[in-house]
Scaffold this motif. Structure first.
Motif, PDB file in Angstrom:
ATOM      1  N   LEU A  85      85.257  76.855  74.251  1.00 51.23           N
ATOM      2  CA  LEU A  85      86.043  77.084  73.037  1.00 51.23           C
ATOM      3  C   LEU A  85      85.090  77.390  71.879  1.00 51.23           C
ATOM      4  CD1 LEU A  85      89.019  76.791  73.563  1.00 51.23           C
ATOM      5  CD2 LEU A  85      87.854  75.030  74.864  1.00 51.23           C
ATOM      6  N   THR A  86      85.232  78.558  71.303  1.00 50.79           N
ATOM      7  CA  THR A  86      84.369  78.970  70.193  1.00 50.79           C
ATOM      8  C   THR A  86      85.076  80.033  69.350  1.00 50.79           C
ATOM      9  OG1 THR A  86      82.453  80.382  69.696  1.00 50.79           O
ATOM     10  CG2 THR A  86      83.194  80.361  71.969  1.00 50.79           C
ATOM     11  N   PRO A  87      84.871  79.988  68.021  1.00 48.60           N
ATOM     12  CA  PRO A  87      85.494  81.030  67.190  1.00 48.60           C
ATOM     13  C   PRO A  87      84.952  82.421  67.496  1.00 48.60           C
ATOM     14  CG  PRO A  87      84.149  79.518  65.854  1.00 48.60           C
ATOM     15  CD  PRO A  87      84.211  78.952  67.232  1.00 48.60           C
ATOM     16  N   ILE A 128      86.737  81.395  74.548  1.00 46.72           N
ATOM     17  CA  ILE A 128      88.077  81.523  73.968  1.00 46.72           C
ATOM     18  C   ILE A 128      88.070  81.092  72.508  1.00 46.72           C
ATOM     19  CG2 ILE A 128      90.465  80.683  74.062  1.00 46.72           C
ATOM     20  CD1 ILE A 128      90.061  80.144  77.057  1.00 46.72           C
ATOM     21  N   SER A 129      88.709  81.906  71.660  1.00 50.35           N
ATOM     22  CA  SER A 129      89.021  81.528  70.274  1.00 50.35           C
ATOM     23  C   SER A 129      90.533  81.522  70.141  1.00 50.35           C
ATOM     24  CB  SER A 129      88.432  82.543  69.296  1.00 50.35           C
ATOM     25  OG  SER A 129      89.018  82.389  68.013  1.00 50.35           O
ATOM     26  N   ILE A 130      91.082  80.606  69.339  1.00 54.20           N
ATOM     27  CA  ILE A 130      92.545  80.628  69.169  1.00 54.20           C
ATOM     28  C   ILE A 130      92.971  81.341  67.885  1.00 54.20           C
ATOM     29  CG2 ILE A 130      92.952  78.587  70.597  1.00 54.20           C
ATOM     30  CD1 ILE A 130      93.577  77.117  67.866  1.00 54.20           C
ATOM     31  N   GLY A 131      92.035  81.885  67.122  1.00 53.00           N
ATOM     32  CA  GLY A 131      92.443  82.624  65.930  1.00 53.00           C
ATOM     33  C   GLY A 131      91.298  82.769  64.954  1.00 53.00           C
ATOM     34  N   TYR A 133      90.038  81.706  62.173  1.00 50.72           N
ATOM     35  CA  TYR A 133      89.843  80.656  61.182  1.00 50.72           C
ATOM     36  C   TYR A 133      88.871  79.677  61.834  1.00 50.72           C
ATOM     37  CZ  TYR A 133      93.698  79.554  64.254  1.00 50.72           C
ATOM     38  OH  TYR A 133      94.487  79.443  65.363  1.00 50.72           O
ATOM     39  N   VAL A 134      88.273  78.826  61.035  1.00 52.85           N
ATOM     40  CA  VAL A 134      87.236  77.937  61.582  1.00 52.85           C
ATOM     41  C   VAL A 134      87.748  76.503  61.648  1.00 52.85           C
ATOM     42  CG1 VAL A 134      84.872  77.112  61.341  1.00 52.85           C
ATOM     43  CG2 VAL A 134      85.443  79.451  60.677  1.00 52.85           C
ATOM     44  N   LEU A 135      87.644  75.897  62.815  1.00 52.20           N
ATOM     45  CA  LEU A 135      88.017  74.496  63.032  1.00 52.20           C
ATOM     46  C   LEU A 135      86.764  73.636  63.002  1.00 52.20           C
ATOM     47  CD1 LEU A 135      90.366  75.178  66.088  1.00 52.20           C
ATOM     48  CD2 LEU A 135      91.064  74.892  63.703  1.00 52.20           C
ATOM     49  N   GLY A 137      85.949  71.665  65.283  1.00 52.74           N
ATOM     50  CA  GLY A 137      85.440  71.587  66.645  1.00 52.74           C
ATOM     51  C   GLY A 137      86.408  72.274  67.592  1.00 52.74           C
ATOM     52  N   GLY A 138      86.035  72.357  68.852  1.00 49.99           N
ATOM     53  CA  GLY A 138      86.864  73.046  69.829  1.00 49.99           C
ATOM     54  C   GLY A 138      88.070  72.241  70.301  1.00 49.99           C
ATOM     55  N   ALA A 141      91.601  73.464  69.511  1.00 54.16           N
ATOM     56  CA  ALA A 141      91.783  74.724  70.241  1.00 54.16           C
ATOM     57  C   ALA A 141      92.033  74.452  71.726  1.00 54.16           C
ATOM     58  CB  ALA A 141      90.566  75.621  70.055  1.00 54.16           C
TER      59      ALA A 141
END
Ligand code: 6GU
Length: 268
Positions: A85-87, A128-131, A133-135, A137-138, A141
């Motif tokens: 999981l990564t932006p 995978i990124s879910i969108g 914007y920055v979270l 952490g993963g 996501a």
């Protein structure tokens, strides 16, 4: 289907114990294995991050704990897919969820902190990124991905829900829904829904599904699947909505009625 989650914050996965995911787990359809990869840190202080080579602020996830955690997993029971999981990953979508649902096990690697050592990427089959914007952490996501994939696992949704999702919208947004009472807060339920005329209801639903998609998400239209009868509905919508009129090139491919040739039928 089994989901193995490599994370420093397993407590962030409490939502897996609720609602449909909980039921799927209780019925043995879903298995969740939470692995805190801090347990695989080499140092006495269990460090999982370090300062980046080349300087600059922030901390970076070290590769060794994640490599060790992945190596220590039980052998896969079937086809396993490892996702990071990564932006910077590929944008997640319903079609990606469907592709992941074909595996027997999905391993999700959740980064945290400013970033991770580039060699961690080599562990993953995909990112995978879910969108955009920055979270922090993963983990959030990963929850999104798990939810979207788990509900596609056979048996997790009730029969009715499953059928509706698979066949109804075909990439268009869903039509509006109503329940009792027929008049509420000055807003009336559309008459056709009270009529008992199932063909008319079906046509109304399709029309409102197409209307919504054109008005809210015209970007979905090129990938959506047309149905017989859509062209006539679209002509009606074009008369009602300027947006649909302006988008005519997007729906010209929705099977217009066959033209009669002048001077006879098609055998003539
Ligand atoms: Cl997968 N991780 C983080 N940290 N931020 C995100 C994301 C993932 N997807 C969108 N933003």
């Amino acid at each position: 289907m089994k989901f193995t989650i490599l994370t420093l914050f397993p407590e962030m996965f409490a939502p897996l114990d609720c609602s449909i995911l909980k039921r799927g787990r209780d019925e043995g359809l879903l298995v969740f294995d939470l692995v805190n990869f801090r347990d695989f840190a080499l140092s006495r202080h269990k460090n999982v991050d370090d300062t980046p080579y080349g300087g600059g602020g922030g901390m970076v996830l070290k590769p060794e704990p994640l490599y060790a955690a992945l190596a220590a997993l039980p052998p896969p029971a079937g086809a396993r897919r490892v996702a990071l999981l990564t932006p910077q990953g590929a944008l997640f979508s319903q079609s990606r969820a469907a592709a992941l649902a074909a595996y027997d096990e999905l391993v999700l690697i959740c980064g945290h902190y400013e970033g991770f050592d580039e060699r961690i990427r080599a562990l993953a089959d995909e990112e995978i990124s879910i969108g955009d914007y920055v979270l922090t952490g993963g983990e959030p996501a990963a929850l999104v991905v798990i939810d979207a994939v788990a509900r596609l696992t056979p048996g997790v949704l009730g029969q009715e829900d499953a059928a509706r999702t698979d066949s109804h919208a075909g990439g268009f947004l869903e039509h509006p829904h109503y329940t009792r009472p027929p008049l509420f807060a000055g807003q009336r339920v559309p008459e056709v829904l009270l009529s008992g005329d199932h063909a008319a209801i079906e046509r109304w639903r399709r029309k409102e599904s197409l209307r919504r998609t054109f008005l809210r998400r015209p970007d979905l239209v090129p990938e959506a699947v047309w149905r017989e009868g859509d062209y006539a509905i679209l002509e009606e919508l074009a008369a009602e909505e300027e947006t649909v009129r302006l988008c005519r090139p997007l729906w010209a491919g929705a099977a217009p009625p066959a033209r009669r040739r002048k001077g006879g039928d098609r055998h003539g």
